[in-house]
Design a protein around this motif. Sequence first.
Motif, short mmCIF file in Angstrom:
data_model
loop_
_atom_site.label_atom_id
_atom_site.label_comp_id
_atom_site.label_asym_id
_atom_site.label_seq_id
_atom_site.Cartn_x
_atom_site.Cartn_y
_atom_site.Cartn_z
N LEU A 138 0.81 -1.22 0.00
CA LEU A 138 0.00 0.00 0.00
C LEU A 138 0.84 1.27 0.00
CD1 LEU A 138 -2.71 -1.15 2.56
CD2 LEU A 138 -2.84 -1.15 0.06
N ALA A 139 2.14 1.13 0.19
CA ALA A 139 3.03 2.29 0.14
C ALA A 139 3.47 2.60 -1.29
CB ALA A 139 4.26 2.05 1.03
N HIS A 140 3.10 1.75 -2.24
CA HIS A 140 3.53 1.95 -3.63
C HIS A 140 2.34 1.85 -4.58
CE1 HIS A 140 7.40 1.01 -1.73
NE2 HIS A 140 7.91 1.77 -2.69
N PRO A 141 1.55 2.91 -4.67
CA PRO A 141 0.45 2.94 -5.64
C PRO A 141 0.98 3.02 -7.07
CG PRO A 141 0.66 5.06 -4.58
CD PRO A 141 1.63 4.15 -3.88
N LEU A 142 0.18 2.56 -8.01
CA LEU A 142 0.55 2.59 -9.42
C LEU A 142 -0.34 3.57 -10.17
CD1 LEU A 142 0.88 -1.24 -10.17
CD2 LEU A 142 2.72 0.38 -9.71
N GLN A 143 0.28 4.34 -11.03
CA GLN A 143 -0.47 5.25 -11.91
C GLN A 143 -0.62 4.56 -13.26
OE1 GLN A 143 -1.87 8.27 -11.00
NE2 GLN A 143 -2.89 8.04 -12.98
N LEU A 144 -1.82 4.12 -13.57
CA LEU A 144 -2.06 3.41 -14.82
C LEU A 144 -2.00 4.37 -16.00
CD1 LEU A 144 -5.00 1.00 -13.87
CD2 LEU A 144 -2.54 0.53 -13.90
N PRO A 145 -1.58 3.88 -17.15
CA PRO A 145 -1.59 4.74 -18.35
C PRO A 145 -3.02 4.98 -18.82
CG PRO A 145 -0.99 2.50 -18.93
CD PRO A 145 -1.07 2.53 -17.43
N ASP A 146 -3.20 5.77 -19.84
CA ASP A 146 -4.53 6.01 -20.39
C ASP A 146 -5.08 4.71 -20.96
OD1 ASP A 146 -3.88 5.84 -23.38
OD2 ASP A 146 -2.45 7.35 -22.68
N ILE A 147 -6.36 4.72 -21.25
CA ILE A 147 -7.06 3.49 -21.58
C ILE A 147 -6.49 2.80 -22.81
CG2 ILE A 147 -8.83 4.55 -23.06
CD1 ILE A 147 -9.40 1.82 -20.38
#
Length: 535
Positions: free
Chosen positions: A361-370
């Motif tokens: 939970l200390a490392h969230p991921l930023q997903l790319p665009d769809i």
Amino acid sequence: MAVCARLCGVGPARGCRRRGAAREQRRGAADSEPDTDTDPEEAGGGGVTEDDEAAERIEGGRPLPPSVEAGPAGRAPLSLLELPPELLVQIFGSLPGTDLPSLARVCTTFRRILRTDTIWRRRCREEYGVCENLRKLEITGVSCRDVYAKLLHRYRHILGLWQPDIGPYGGLLNVVVDGLFIIGWMYLPPHDPHVDDPMRFKPLFRIHLMERKCATVECMYGHKGPHNGHIQIVKKDEFSTKCNQTDHHRMSGGRQEEFRTWLREEWGRTLEDIFHEHMQELILMKFIYTSQYDNCLTYRRIYLPPSSPNDLIQPGLFKGTYGSHGLEIVMLSFHGNKAKGTKITGDPNIPAGQQTVEIDLAHPLQLPDIENLRDFSELSRIVLEVQEQIRREEQEREQRQEEEEHSQQPASPLGGEGAEGEETGAGAEGKTQDKAPASQPFVLPMGVISRNEDYPRTCRICFYGTGLIAGHGFTSPERTPGVFVLFDDDRFGFIWLELKSFSLYSRIKVSFQNAQAPSREAFDEMLKNIQSLAT
């Protein structure tokens, strides 16, 4: 008990110690005779015919003889014995049932009053939720005290959630008070791949009071109705069941008919409907393995995970898709900046009790665009970059610890800037939610296999995680990188990068009683125990 003795007037009270012996002598041996039995079954038992008549007068609301009525007019009662009997029934009925045997030992008057069924009817209702019309028991000659002492109190230690020892497969048993029965319900996931459907359940055993002598245990396994069984409480948080008439489990058509019936119940289909050869082998293997137990099983207690206001979502039990193994039950729990998914049911690759997924939970991921998210290589690149970042942070933390030990300075429990564990999972998740939108579009990358294509198309947040994979027989286990996807309060998913597979999890919406852990330490110890047994 000494306090009760002083209250009822059979022992020396404060300020009257010198007159205590004289008062005892005047009152006589009848009211001061203690009872040595402390079992609830005996509370209120015994007595002579006059005692029975007195108990009937209390039950019917009629007064007892003047010897136990209130004191002379004009002064307050000096002991409980001088209170009206109907008031004593109300007082005693408000006490926990486990305290009543001690109260019965004070004197024969208290013991006589505790024969009143109204008291035990209230204890059955308030302690065990028995809402049936217990007055119907009078027809069979069974009293509410019998129900409390010989059924509810005697088997109270098996109420709650349990995991059966069925090799790698495990299970989820819920033992509850159901009317005038105690029933062990085995909970089964819905048929694959309908993860959002409600749980299924079937009875494995039941206990009820047929007569005043003792409770009867019946095995409910098979299709020929209840038959003779046995339950043994092995030790704390462990019990076993045994069927004494296993011939009731057999079917006239032999093993083939038993297998076809089991397959319809377990999978909701026939073997001909399953075209995948590997799945057929797994199904047949499970039938052969589990049917050999004949409902003679050992169960170990499990607790629901404790919750905290800072948890990402409410922890609890979920049902999830596991490829050819079908749907399995997983327990989601939070531990600081980690979340863990522990298998309650399992399979020959990853058995029950093992930690199937771990979320950082200390490392969230930023997903790319769809559009870019459909590219599996793009998602893999993002995940592997975070994996490398975590590896560097671990090296830096180890280096700092070595330097602190070398300089003989106490090590900081949290580490420095950027270290793993620097902030709680709730803090990391909260910061990410401040930056990220409330929801974002989500689609599985091309090439990722999902048993259920009806997964949500928006998600709240994603985190880096690892999933446990292994060969058949739990050989060569290893943790591989993946993506934890939170859809809403009741659903999440996990993308297994190495397997190119997706698991969808849906909350089990059942209100389980007697399943809360007494402490956080007890829950952690339970997790450790079921994992060690699985290993």
